[in-house]
Design an enzyme around this catalytic site. Structure first.
Site, PDB file in Angstrom:
ATOM      1  N   TRP A   1      65.488 -33.536  15.229  1.00  0.00           N
ATOM      2  CA  TRP A   1      64.952 -33.827  16.553  1.00  0.00           C
ATOM      3  C   TRP A   1      63.567 -33.232  16.772  1.00  0.00           C
ATOM      4  CZ3 TRP A   1      69.534 -32.965  20.471  1.00  0.00           C
ATOM      5  CH2 TRP A   1      70.429 -34.025  20.336  1.00  0.00           C
TER       6      TRP A   1
ATOM      7  N   LYS B   1      63.838 -38.879  16.622  1.00  0.00           N
ATOM      8  CA  LYS B   1      64.613 -38.372  15.495  1.00  0.00           C
ATOM      9  C   LYS B   1      63.886 -38.714  14.202  1.00  0.00           C
ATOM     10  CE  LYS B   1      69.425 -37.256  15.326  1.00  0.00           C
ATOM     11  NZ  LYS B   1      70.794 -37.676  15.496  1.00  0.00           N
TER      12      LYS B   1
ATOM     13  N   THR C   1      70.451 -44.718  41.649  1.00  0.00           N
ATOM     14  CA  THR C   1      69.568 -44.280  40.557  1.00  0.00           C
ATOM     15  C   THR C   1      68.650 -45.449  40.229  1.00  0.00           C
ATOM     16  OG1 THR C   1      71.040 -45.085  38.851  1.00  0.00           O
ATOM     17  CG2 THR C   1      71.377 -42.829  39.568  1.00  0.00           C
TER      18      THR C   1
ATOM     19  N   GLU D   1      72.301 -37.943  40.735  1.00  0.00           N
ATOM     20  CA  GLU D   1      73.755 -37.742  40.694  1.00  0.00           C
ATOM     21  C   GLU D   1      74.165 -36.329  41.087  1.00  0.00           C
ATOM     22  OE1 GLU D   1      71.922 -39.200  38.434  1.00  0.00           O
ATOM     23  OE2 GLU D   1      72.941 -40.892  37.488  1.00  0.00           O
TER      24      GLU D   1
HETATM   25  P1  ADP Z   1      66.325 -41.455  37.301  1.00  0.00           P
HETATM   26  O1  ADP Z   1      67.422 -40.907  36.402  1.00  0.00           O
HETATM   27  O2  ADP Z   1      66.726 -42.634  38.051  1.00  0.00           O
HETATM   28  O3  ADP Z   1      64.980 -41.478  36.651  1.00  0.00           O
HETATM   29  P2  ADP Z   1      66.481 -39.009  38.700  1.00  0.00           P
HETATM   30  O4  ADP Z   1      65.516 -38.482  39.642  1.00  0.00           O
HETATM   31  O5  ADP Z   1      67.894 -38.913  39.022  1.00  0.00           O
HETATM   32  O6  ADP Z   1      66.103 -40.459  38.501  1.00  0.00           O
HETATM   33  O7  ADP Z   1      66.164 -38.431  37.284  1.00  0.00           O
HETATM   34  C1  ADP Z   1      66.851 -37.374  36.741  1.00  0.00           C
HETATM   35  C2  ADP Z   1      66.283 -37.083  35.409  1.00  0.00           C
HETATM   36  O8  ADP Z   1      64.923 -36.670  35.515  1.00  0.00           O
HETATM   37  C3  ADP Z   1      66.966 -35.931  34.705  1.00  0.00           C
HETATM   38  O9  ADP Z   1      68.133 -36.351  34.067  1.00  0.00           O
HETATM   39  C4  ADP Z   1      65.886 -35.491  33.728  1.00  0.00           C
HETATM   40  O10 ADP Z   1      65.855 -36.308  32.581  1.00  0.00           O
HETATM   41  C5  ADP Z   1      64.616 -35.731  34.494  1.00  0.00           C
HETATM   42  N1  ADP Z   1      64.144 -34.485  35.094  1.00  0.00           N
HETATM   43  C6  ADP Z   1      64.315 -34.047  36.349  1.00  0.00           C
HETATM   44  N2  ADP Z   1      63.702 -32.859  36.533  1.00  0.00           N
HETATM   45  C7  ADP Z   1      63.129 -32.525  35.348  1.00  0.00           C
HETATM   46  C8  ADP Z   1      62.350 -31.416  34.877  1.00  0.00           C
HETATM   47  N3  ADP Z   1      62.008 -30.414  35.664  1.00  0.00           N
HETATM   48  N4  ADP Z   1      61.962 -31.438  33.591  1.00  0.00           N
HETATM   49  C9  ADP Z   1      62.284 -32.457  32.768  1.00  0.00           C
HETATM   50  N5  ADP Z   1      62.987 -33.522  33.158  1.00  0.00           N
HETATM   51  C10 ADP Z   1      63.413 -33.564  34.424  1.00  0.00           C
END
Ligand code: ADP
Length: 547
Positions: A448, A443, A186, A331
């Site tokens: 929220w 917040k 990640t 993940e």
């Molecule tokens: P990192 O966490 O390292 O930035 P990831 O690609 O694993 O890389 O990111 C996952 C995160 O990206 C998710 O937990 C979410 O917050 C965000 N995410 C992924 N797809 C979407 C989406 N379609 N809309 C909003 N957020 C998204």
């Protein structure tokens, strides 16, 4: 009583064997680092992958060890996907956009043995080579003619030389389907990066699910261009899906600007593409500025960050390209939800349809999800209650590579759930909508506010090129929304005009307190807005104003 079915492990190599046997003449087209277009077929690619499997074995890579890549999307990278994983070793896709210190840290943590790299990254290799401690060979993914003339890198090898010297006779070994196949870290916006170690079983099951019609909807009639990098969660699984269904593949190499992408879409007859919203912004700007169209593209998968509805509308209404909004994480391999509409929803007026498409979508089969409040109590699926999203399923991590960070799971109903760090609602139809990442939540006075919703509204303003909304500290309300905006070139947009744009579109108290105009918004290694950087820069702006 046991069923009487054959025991056959689900292995990554079986995907390539299938493509070779049943779609042997199907094309794989790559724009290479050198700038030229390269064409091959599944048949040729499978033979080269077998040669490479022999070559990595000759370099001493044994089962379970990691071989890393620093590479763009291209056929050689795909060969490594199969050669390394297929022989029982682990393909570790390093993210070249990370800082060199991080690349060194991750390569050491993974104990990578070989590093394959595209020539673009030679300067990075020269920096990290003397510092990494486990890598024994550096392989430039090119031919003899393009090998760098001189380099300080010890044990620098040539990919095509290795292939040529290796025999194509190689039988993909059979082993336990729970064996590790690939590794992706990640981006580690908080703390050290952590590795997600996928297995053959999780990868093949994810491939079945990702190809389904209500997921990425892939078939032998598709031409797929993954813009999402192969170093980011296996390009959302597309190099596996393409083999499973026999689709034509088009790889853009390092050329991810609108002009180069659009050219490939048109010349290769691309029907499906996939990437993060920031990439599509560049593409749409180019297409708009040059009055172009998409003649073959049927749809595009957008995920990794929330897709602004304004972008969806442009794709769908102006260019007749359907948008599939999807949500996932490193993940979870990465696919969790996809936003394919149900029949009843297809009949809704365009505006209402768009509001549903803006959600991240329904769980694909294999992913269970629920939302919980701060005490861990399950919240109703009514489209209103919002809480942390928990998921479980066979392609979701149980723990991080080498146990980093301890047990990540939370126990609920006697089983472990993975806490996503995303805050979401789920409606009665099962459509999940992310309102925020928990660390990005605003917040205000204990209530929220969804930064994503505020960004989506800003993005619908014709003068806005990009917008990010952050929580700024506030003396009275703790936090208030602050909008950071990049204007479109020459757009005469003012703060007051943008604030007024929110009127009637949102509850009044959600309106951003202020707007900061900037030249650029910082993007992380996977093309997402780095809100932590913006918070560092502008987080106390409202305190200063109020004070
Ligand atoms: P990192 O966490 O390292 O930035 P990831 O690609 O694993 O890389 O990111 C996952 C995160 O990206 C998710 O937990 C979410 O917050 C965000 N995410 C992924 N797809 C979407 C989406 N379609 N809309 C909003 N957020 C998204």
């Amino acid at each position: 009583m046991l069923g009487s079915m054959m025991q056959q492990p689900l292995l990554v190599s079986s995907l390539l064997k299938h493509a070779e046997r049943h779609h042997g003449s199907q094309e794989i087209v790559s724009r290479r680092v050198e700038g030229d277009i390269h064409r091959t077929t599944y048949r040729e690619l499978a033979e080269r992958a077998r040669r490479m499997a022999n070559a990595v074995a000759a370099l001493g890579l044994v089962r379970g060890q990691r071989a890393a890549t620093l590479a763009w999307n291209g056929y050689r990278h795909m060969e490594l996907y199969y050669a390394v994983s297929g022989s029982g070793a682990v393909l570790h896709t390093l993210n070249p956009r990370l800082h060199p210190d991080q690349v060194v840290w991750i390569a050491d943590h993974a104990e990578d043995q070989i590093l394959f790299f595209d020539l673009t990254f030679l300067p990075l290799i020269e920096v990290i080579a003397p510092r990494v401690t486990t890598i024994k060979a550096f392989v430039a993914m090119t031919d003899r003619a393009h090998m760098p003339a001189s380099s300080t890198v010890a044990n620098l090898l040539c990919y095509e030389d290795l292939l040529e010297a290796a025999s194509p006779d190689f039988t993909w070994p059979e082993f336990d389907e729970n064996t590790a196949s690939s590794l992706c870290y990640t981006s580690g916006t908080t703390g050290n990066p952590k590795g997600a170690l996928y297995s053959h079983r999780s990868t093949v099951l994810h491939t079945y699910a990702a190809a389904l019609p209500d997921a990425m909807d892939c078939s032998a009639r598709d031409t797929i261009l993954p813009v999402v990098p192969m170093f980011h969660v296996n390009a959302w699984g597309l190099p596996y899906v393409a083999c499973m269904v026999g689709a034509k593949l088009v790889f853009p190499g390092p050329f991810l600007d609108g002009k180069h992408l659009h050219e490939l879409f048109e010349t290769e007859g691309v029907t499906l593409s996939a990437g993060v919203p920031t990439v599509w912004q560049g593409l749409l700007a180019h297409v708009e500025a040059n009055n172009l169209t998409f003649s073959t593209m049927r749809r595009t998968v957008i995920g990794g960050a929330a897709c602004p509805p304004a972008m969806m509308r442009t794709f769908q209404e102006r260019y007749d390209v359907n948008v599939l909004h999807a949500w996932g994480m490193t993940e979870i391999s990465p696919l969790g939800t996809a936003c394919a509409l149900k029949p009843r929803q297809l009949a809704l007026p365009a505006q209402e349809r768009l509001a549903i498409q803006a959600k991240q979508g329904r769980a694909v089969f294999g992913v269970d999800m629920k939302i919980v409040d701060e005490e861990g109590q399950a919240l109703p699926h009514d489209g209103k209650a919002s809480g942390e999203l928990l998921v479980r399923g066979p392609w979701i991590i149980r723990d991080y590579f080498r146990g980093e960070g301890g047990d990540p799971l939370v126990q609920q109903d006697g089983v472990g759930w993975f806490p996503t760090g995303d805050v979401a609602t789920i409606d009665a139809d099962g459509f999940m909508q992310i309102t925020d990442r928990s660390k990005d939540v605003i917040k205000s006075g204990g209530e929220w506010i969804s930064s994503i919703e505020l960004e989506n509204i800003a993005m619908a303003h014709p003068g806005v090129a990009m917008a990010a909304c952050i929580a700024a500290q506030h003396p009275k309300w703790d936090e208030r929304p602050l909008l950071v905006v990049v204007k479109k070139p020459d757009a005469p947009l003012t703060r007051d005009e943008l604030i007024a744009f929110y009127e009637g579109r949102i509850a009044k108290w959600w309106t951003p307190d202020d707007v900061v105009f900037v030249d650029a918004i910082p993007l992380g290694a996977t093309g997402k807005v780095q809100k932590n950087k913006l918070r560092e820069q502008f987080g106390d702006l409202l305190v200063a104003v109020a004070g």
